[in-house]
Design a protein around this motif. Sequence first.
Motif, PDB file in Angstrom:
ATOM      1  N   LYS A 111       2.087  12.244 -10.027  1.00 52.24           N
ATOM      2  CA  LYS A 111       1.585  13.615 -10.123  1.00 52.24           C
ATOM      3  C   LYS A 111       2.608  14.532 -10.778  1.00 52.24           C
ATOM      4  O   LYS A 111       2.276  15.310 -11.661  1.00 52.24           O
ATOM      5  N   THR A 112       3.839  14.446 -10.347  1.00 52.82           N
ATOM      6  CA  THR A 112       4.858  15.342 -10.891  1.00 52.82           C
ATOM      7  C   THR A 112       5.297  14.918 -12.287  1.00 52.82           C
ATOM      8  O   THR A 112       5.655  15.765 -13.095  1.00 52.82           O
ATOM      9  N   VAL A 113       5.276  13.631 -12.575  1.00 54.04           N
ATOM     10  CA  VAL A 113       5.699  13.161 -13.901  1.00 54.04           C
ATOM     11  C   VAL A 113       4.734  13.655 -14.971  1.00 54.04           C
ATOM     12  O   VAL A 113       5.163  14.149 -16.026  1.00 54.04           O
ATOM     13  N   ARG A 114       3.449  13.550 -14.724  1.00 51.87           N
ATOM     14  CA  ARG A 114       2.469  14.020 -15.723  1.00 51.87           C
ATOM     15  C   ARG A 114       2.575  15.526 -15.943  1.00 51.87           C
ATOM     16  O   ARG A 114       2.525  15.996 -17.079  1.00 51.87           O
ATOM     17  N   ALA A 115       2.713  16.277 -14.860  1.00 50.54           N
ATOM     18  CA  ALA A 115       2.824  17.732 -14.988  1.00 50.54           C
ATOM     19  C   ALA A 115       4.091  18.118 -15.744  1.00 50.54           C
ATOM     20  O   ALA A 115       4.066  19.001 -16.610  1.00 50.54           O
ATOM     21  N   SER A 116       5.196  17.456 -15.456  1.00 55.51           N
ATOM     22  CA  SER A 116       6.455  17.754 -16.147  1.00 55.51           C
ATOM     23  C   SER A 116       6.366  17.396 -17.624  1.00 55.51           C
ATOM     24  O   SER A 116       6.844  18.152 -18.482  1.00 55.51           O
ATOM     25  N   ALA A 117       5.772  16.260 -17.937  1.00 56.70           N
ATOM     26  CA  ALA A 117       5.648  15.850 -19.337  1.00 56.70           C
ATOM     27  C   ALA A 117       4.771  16.832 -20.117  1.00 56.70           C
ATOM     28  O   ALA A 117       5.090  17.187 -21.260  1.00 56.70           O
ATOM     29  N   THR A 118       3.693  17.276 -19.507  1.00 55.42           N
ATOM     30  CA  THR A 118       2.818  18.250 -20.169  1.00 55.42           C
ATOM     31  C   THR A 118       3.546  19.567 -20.406  1.00 55.42           C
ATOM     32  O   THR A 118       3.465  20.146 -21.500  1.00 55.42           O
ATOM     33  N   ALA A 119       4.277  20.051 -19.395  1.00 50.93           N
ATOM     34  CA  ALA A 119       5.011  21.310 -19.540  1.00 50.93           C
ATOM     35  C   ALA A 119       6.086  21.202 -20.613  1.00 50.93           C
ATOM     36  O   ALA A 119       6.261  22.134 -21.421  1.00 50.93           O
ATOM     37  N   LEU A 120       6.793  20.097 -20.664  1.00 49.46           N
ATOM     38  CA  LEU A 120       7.829  19.921 -21.686  1.00 49.46           C
ATOM     39  C   LEU A 120       7.236  19.857 -23.091  1.00 49.46           C
ATOM     40  O   LEU A 120       7.794  20.416 -24.042  1.00 49.46           O
ATOM     41  N   GLN A 154       0.834  -1.208   0.000  1.00 50.64           N
ATOM     42  CA  GLN A 154       0.000   0.000   0.000  1.00 50.64           C
ATOM     43  C   GLN A 154       0.868   1.257   0.000  1.00 50.64           C
ATOM     44  O   GLN A 154       0.578   2.216  -0.720  1.00 50.64           O
ATOM     45  N   LEU A 155       1.945   1.261   0.789  1.00 49.01           N
ATOM     46  CA  LEU A 155       2.806   2.443   0.812  1.00 49.01           C
ATOM     47  C   LEU A 155       3.587   2.601  -0.491  1.00 49.01           C
ATOM     48  O   LEU A 155       3.841   3.732  -0.907  1.00 49.01           O
ATOM     49  N   SER A 156       3.941   1.512  -1.146  1.00 49.19           N
ATOM     50  CA  SER A 156       4.607   1.646  -2.445  1.00 49.19           C
ATOM     51  C   SER A 156       3.632   2.210  -3.475  1.00 49.19           C
ATOM     52  O   SER A 156       4.025   2.981  -4.355  1.00 49.19           O
ATOM     53  N   GLN A 157       2.352   1.866  -3.346  1.00 46.70           N
ATOM     54  CA  GLN A 157       1.328   2.433  -4.234  1.00 46.70           C
ATOM     55  C   GLN A 157       1.180   3.935  -3.982  1.00 46.70           C
ATOM     56  O   GLN A 157       1.053   4.715  -4.932  1.00 46.70           O
ATOM     57  N   VAL A 158       1.203   4.354  -2.718  1.00 44.25           N
ATOM     58  CA  VAL A 158       1.125   5.780  -2.384  1.00 44.25           C
ATOM     59  C   VAL A 158       2.327   6.516  -2.971  1.00 44.25           C
ATOM     60  O   VAL A 158       2.184   7.595  -3.558  1.00 44.25           O
ATOM     61  N   ASP A 159       3.513   5.940  -2.822  1.00 42.84           N
ATOM     62  CA  ASP A 159       4.724   6.558  -3.360  1.00 42.84           C
ATOM     63  C   ASP A 159       4.648   6.680  -4.880  1.00 42.84           C
ATOM     64  O   ASP A 159       5.022   7.700  -5.460  1.00 42.84           O
ATOM     65  N   LYS A 160       4.148   5.646  -5.532  1.00 40.86           N
ATOM     66  CA  LYS A 160       4.001   5.663  -6.992  1.00 40.86           C
ATOM     67  C   LYS A 160       3.026   6.761  -7.431  1.00 40.86           C
ATOM     68  O   LYS A 160       3.284   7.490  -8.391  1.00 40.86           O
ATOM     69  N   LEU A 161       1.914   6.901  -6.724  1.00 41.80           N
ATOM     70  CA  LEU A 161       0.937   7.942  -7.073  1.00 41.80           C
ATOM     71  C   LEU A 161       1.509   9.342  -6.853  1.00 41.80           C
ATOM     72  O   LEU A 161       1.227  10.258  -7.629  1.00 41.80           O
ATOM     73  N   GLU A 162       2.309   9.520  -5.806  1.00 37.35           N
ATOM     74  CA  GLU A 162       2.933  10.819  -5.559  1.00 37.35           C
ATOM     75  C   GLU A 162       3.905  11.181  -6.684  1.00 37.35           C
ATOM     76  O   GLU A 162       3.943  12.320  -7.135  1.00 37.35           O
TER      77      GLU A 162
END
Length: 138
Positions: free
Chosen positions: A90-99, A79-87
């Motif tokens: 969030k930043t990966v999608r935003a960075s990919a969109t900005a790039l 469960q905590l690895s899933q939380v870490d993956k979701l966190e």
Amino acid sequence: MPNIKKENPDFIGYEYREININNKLVDLYLDNYPNFGWQIISAEKAQPVNSKMIIKLKRNRHIANKQELTRLQRKFEAQLSQVDKLEREKTVRASATALTIGFLGSVFLAASVMLFHYNIFLSFVLGIPGLIGWILPY
């Protein structure tokens, strides 16, 4: 006959564990691992990467219901690895969109510069979305 000593009744055998985790999840691990029978020995920053922590733990080898505790511990870690993956997601999608938007802005500006001598109006028309593409990711 050799003299065989009986095992010391005060002796406690321990199993040891060391985990590397993200700094953001340290409190969750430190609060919950004692529930699985673990004792926290130390928590220190990892040397090469400061965003990671190393937690050292120990647990009695002869703890009651060890199989059930291990099963629950694995579920907790999943469960905590899933939380870490979701966190991270969030930043990966935003960075990919900005790039992507920045790259498209660069393409429009390059086209604008190349067309400047041939068609000034088209050059300005392509320059506007290019500038917007550079400003928007900020």
